[in-house]
Design a protein around this motif. Structure first.
Motif: not given
Length: 132
Positions: A110-132
């Protein structure tokens, strides 16, 4: 296969890690682009003592060409937490993915943003809170 330059660039988000190894686990077509799933192995980080293996999920848009970035400074990258929830319902920790690739592909079309790459890192499951 070897990670592409953009996949290697995604590793910059784990610069605090000592001697990580990136292994390509899978490459899939997604939202007209390519989704590559990389395993980060042999990593050490204070918040990951019991979870030294994580995954990066790198989505490249349709017509991605590492040698022809849309910006003079290269390919814009958007880094997102909870990587397993971003792209596919079957991969999602939640009942439904956030459909990040589909939404980004539509915004690019739609031309709303330029082409870009998305990078996601998986969280730690039960230890997710420690990611923040």
């Amino acid at each position: 296969s070897e990670p592409s330059p953009s996949e290697q660039a995604a590793a910059s988000i784990i610069s605090e890690l000592s001697a990580p190894t990136l292994v390509v686990e899978d490459t899939l077509e997604h939202a007209g682009g390519t989704l590559t799933i990389l395993k980060i192995a042999n990593a050490t980080l204070d918040t990951w003592p019991d979870n030294a293996q994580r995954r990066l999920r790198v989505w490249k848009p349709p017509n991605f060409d590492a040698k022809k970035p849309p910006m003079k400074d290269g390919w814009p990258c958007i880094f997102l937490n909870d990587g397993q929830n971003l792209f596919d319902d079957d991969m999602s920790f939640a009942p439904q993915s956030w459909r990040a690739g589909l939404a980004t592909a539509e915004a690019i079309r739609a031309g709303k943003i330029p082409p870009c790459v998305l990078v996601g890192i998986d969280h730690a499951g039960e230890r997710r809170i420690f990611d923040y």
